[in-house]
Design a protein around this motif. Structure first.
Motif, PDB file in Angstrom:
ATOM      1  N   SER A 267     -10.023  36.401 -28.632  1.00  0.00           N
ATOM      2  CA  SER A 267     -10.186  37.503 -29.587  1.00  0.00           C
ATOM      3  C   SER A 267      -8.853  38.006 -30.132  1.00  0.00           C
ATOM      4  N   LYS A 268      -7.765  37.695 -29.416  1.00  0.00           N
ATOM      5  CA  LYS A 268      -6.450  38.211 -29.814  1.00  0.00           C
ATOM      6  C   LYS A 268      -5.601  37.196 -30.587  1.00  0.00           C
ATOM      7  N   ARG A 269      -6.143  36.012 -30.851  1.00  0.00           N
ATOM      8  CA  ARG A 269      -5.382  34.997 -31.588  1.00  0.00           C
ATOM      9  C   ARG A 269      -6.069  34.696 -32.901  1.00  0.00           C
ATOM     10  N   ILE A 270      -5.383  33.933 -33.746  1.00  0.00           N
ATOM     11  CA  ILE A 270      -5.972  33.544 -35.033  1.00  0.00           C
ATOM     12  C   ILE A 270      -7.154  32.615 -34.771  1.00  0.00           C
ATOM     13  N   ASP A 271      -8.273  32.884 -35.444  1.00  0.00           N
ATOM     14  CA  ASP A 271      -9.460  32.044 -35.302  1.00  0.00           C
ATOM     15  C   ASP A 271      -9.370  30.905 -36.308  1.00  0.00           C
ATOM     16  N   LEU A 335      -6.533  23.050 -25.366  1.00  0.00           N
ATOM     17  CA  LEU A 335      -5.864  24.286 -24.953  1.00  0.00           C
ATOM     18  C   LEU A 335      -6.325  25.464 -25.804  1.00  0.00           C
ATOM     19  N   TYR A 336      -6.486  25.226 -27.104  1.00  0.00           N
ATOM     20  CA  TYR A 336      -6.941  26.295 -28.002  1.00  0.00           C
ATOM     21  C   TYR A 336      -8.350  26.740 -27.619  1.00  0.00           C
ATOM     22  N   ASP A 337      -9.219  25.781 -27.318  1.00  0.00           N
ATOM     23  CA  ASP A 337     -10.600  26.115 -26.948  1.00  0.00           C
ATOM     24  C   ASP A 337     -10.666  26.870 -25.624  1.00  0.00           C
ATOM     25  N   GLU A 338      -9.625  26.739 -24.805  1.00  0.00           N
ATOM     26  CA  GLU A 338      -9.557  27.491 -23.548  1.00  0.00           C
ATOM     27  C   GLU A 338      -9.087  28.928 -23.759  1.00  0.00           C
ATOM     28  N   GLY A 339      -8.686  29.232 -24.990  1.00  0.00           N
ATOM     29  CA  GLY A 339      -8.290  30.597 -25.296  1.00  0.00           C
ATOM     30  C   GLY A 339      -6.811  30.798 -25.546  1.00  0.00           C
ATOM     31  N   HIS A 340      -6.013  29.730 -25.494  1.00  0.00           N
ATOM     32  CA  HIS A 340      -4.570  29.869 -25.700  1.00  0.00           C
ATOM     33  C   HIS A 340      -4.238  30.035 -27.180  1.00  0.00           C
ATOM     34  N   ASP A 341      -3.186  30.818 -27.458  1.00  0.00           N
ATOM     35  CA  ASP A 341      -2.724  30.944 -28.843  1.00  0.00           C
ATOM     36  C   ASP A 341      -1.656  29.886 -29.106  1.00  0.00           C
ATOM     37  N   LYS A 342      -1.098  29.879 -30.353  1.00  0.00           N
ATOM     38  CA  LYS A 342      -0.156  28.828 -30.755  1.00  0.00           C
ATOM     39  C   LYS A 342       1.074  28.792 -29.845  1.00  0.00           C
ATOM     40  N   GLU A 343       1.601  29.960 -29.528  1.00  0.00           N
ATOM     41  CA  GLU A 343       2.804  30.019 -28.697  1.00  0.00           C
ATOM     42  C   GLU A 343       2.545  29.455 -27.298  1.00  0.00           C
ATOM     43  N   MET A 344       1.430  29.831 -26.705  1.00  0.00           N
ATOM     44  CA  MET A 344       1.096  29.335 -25.372  1.00  0.00           C
ATOM     45  C   MET A 344       0.830  27.834 -25.395  1.00  0.00           C
ATOM     46  N   ILE A 345       0.216  27.363 -26.487  1.00  0.00           N
ATOM     47  CA  ILE A 345      -0.044  25.921 -26.616  1.00  0.00           C
ATOM     48  C   ILE A 345       1.269  25.149 -26.663  1.00  0.00           C
ATOM     49  N   GLU A 346       2.226  25.636 -27.433  1.00  0.00           N
ATOM     50  CA  GLU A 346       3.521  24.953 -27.537  1.00  0.00           C
ATOM     51  C   GLU A 346       4.228  24.929 -26.184  1.00  0.00           C
ATOM     52  N   LYS A 347       4.170  26.013 -25.451  1.00  0.00           N
ATOM     53  CA  LYS A 347       4.796  26.046 -24.123  1.00  0.00           C
ATOM     54  C   LYS A 347       4.139  25.040 -23.191  1.00  0.00           C
ATOM     55  N   GLN A 348       2.807  24.971 -23.242  1.00  0.00           N
ATOM     56  CA  GLN A 348       2.095  24.031 -22.377  1.00  0.00           C
ATOM     57  C   GLN A 348       2.413  22.593 -22.754  1.00  0.00           C
ATOM     58  N   MET A 349       2.560  22.326 -24.063  1.00  0.00           N
ATOM     59  CA  MET A 349       2.903  20.974 -24.503  1.00  0.00           C
ATOM     60  C   MET A 349       4.286  20.583 -24.010  1.00  0.00           C
ATOM     61  N   GLN A 350       5.222  21.533 -24.023  1.00  0.00           N
ATOM     62  CA  GLN A 350       6.566  21.268 -23.509  1.00  0.00           C
ATOM     63  C   GLN A 350       6.526  20.986 -22.008  1.00  0.00           C
TER      64      GLN A 350
END
Length: 364
Positions: A267-271, A335-350
């Motif tokens: 709910s807190k990230r871009i849909d 990762l996005y479907d789990e609720g992560h936003d763009k910043e968290m996704i990039e960190k997880q990818m790293q």
């Protein structure tokens, strides 16, 4: 004159015992006065004052049934059925023919939601005294409450949720002072409102249930679902955290809480799905087609009628590009479907990349 059978200076028995008799009469008068005061307060619904009048008498007349039953009735008025059950048992143990004791014990059992035993005690009171009007009314009350609850549950099973609401409302109208009963029926009605998509009414019923019994998890779980339906995800998480405090071992609550936190993050990230006019069930090809359509719609070259329009188009074009980048990459999409936003996704990818190099995923 001294009676002829007494020697000079001797006293009659009545004269010798006069001080003791006066003390005993005063004691009896005090007991009667306190009992009368307690009964008056009890009749007026002043239960604390009734107990204050009765309690000092316990040490004086412990086995007096009127006193014990008066105290039991006061405890019922104060919503303390455990004490009432204890007190009435002492009377019934010594006097199995006391109809009033069976009636008061029945009311205490009713307050603990032991409806079957409550009815049996009212029936026993009526066997002892067929004209015991309070037992007649109490037995009918429980029987009608049970009938309405059963009818409400039957209607819900048939998916006739409007009828379920009507039946549960009828049950609650019969007694709003029995806290466990109100909590139970309010949750049932709240669940029916949920099925009718009347989420605000469901919230109000859950609030009512918690007001009457804040030691059960059912209203918190239903209220969580109502909050989620209304997009109130922080409130939903708070309800499940409160439920977990009440039942820390519940796997169901733990799982619901985990999923609620995901929805809160979402709910807190871009849909991105909504931005492309899609749902989470969209296929890869549908995502690519939707991206091309939206990219053309919001291309800055097509939206340059004013500086404001150009700025808005530029931002939308950038976000559409982000949506395409994330939703067409299987790992990022997961990762996005789990609720992560763009910043968290990039960190997880790293982190994934570092992990891969650490365990031999490099090229050397």
């Amino acid at each position: 004159l001294t009676p002829p059978f007494l020697q000079e200076g001797e006293k009659t028995v009545s004269e010798e015992n006069a001080p003791q008799l006066r003390t005993e009469r005063e004691e009896v008068g005090t007991i009667r006065s306190s009992l009368a005061s307690g009964d008056t307060h009890l009749a007026a619904g002043e239960f604390k004052k009734a107990l204050a009048s009765y309690s000092p008498l316990q040490s004086r007349c412990l086995t007096h049934s009127a006193l014990i039953l008066g105290m039991a009735s006061a405890h019922i008025g104060l919503d303390n059925p455990a004490q009432a059950l204890r007190l009435t048992l002492t009377v019934i143990s010594s006097d199995t023919q006391n109809a009033e004791a069976y009636y008061i014990r029945g009311e205490a059992l009713y307050l603990t939601m032991n409806l079957d035993q409550g009815k049996k005690h009212f029936q026993e009171a009526l066997r002892l005294n067929p004209d015991h009007s309070k037992s007649i009314a109490a037995f009918k009350r429980i029987r009608n409450i049970e009938r309405f609850i059963e009818s409400g549950k039957a209607a819900a099973e048939k998916r006739d949720y409007e009828e379920a609401v009507t039946q549960f409302s009828s049950a609650m109208s019969l007694d709003s002072s029995n806290h466990p009963l109100v909590a139970l029926v309010a949750v049932e009605r709240g669940n029916a409102y949920m099925r009718l998509k009347q989420f605000q009414q469901a919230l109000e019923d859950c609030d009512l249930a918690i007001e009457h019994n804040n030691k059960i998890t059912a209203p918190l779980i239903t209220r969580c679902m109502a909050h989620q339906a209304l997009g109130q995800h922080e409130e939903a998480v708070a309800d499940l955290e409160a439920a977990l405090e009440l039942d820390s071992e519940s796997i169901i609550i733990k799982d619901r809480l985990k999923r609620a936190k995901v929805e809160l993050r979402k709910s807190k990230r871009i849909d991105y799905y909504a931005m492309l006019g899609l749902t989470e069930m969209a296929t890869d090809s549908e995502i690519k087609i939707a991206y091309k359509k939206k990219a053309l719609e919001w291309h800055p070259d097509k939206n340059n009628s004013s500086p404001e329009a150009s700025e808005k188009a530029g931002e939308m074009f950038r976000q559409i590009g982000e949506a395409q980048e994330i939703l067409t990459n299987p790992r990022k999409k997961a990762l996005y479907d789990e609720g992560h936003d763009k910043e968290m996704i990039e960190k997880q990818m790293q982190m994934d990349e570092s992990h891969s190099h650490m365990f031999g995923g490099g090229c050397c």
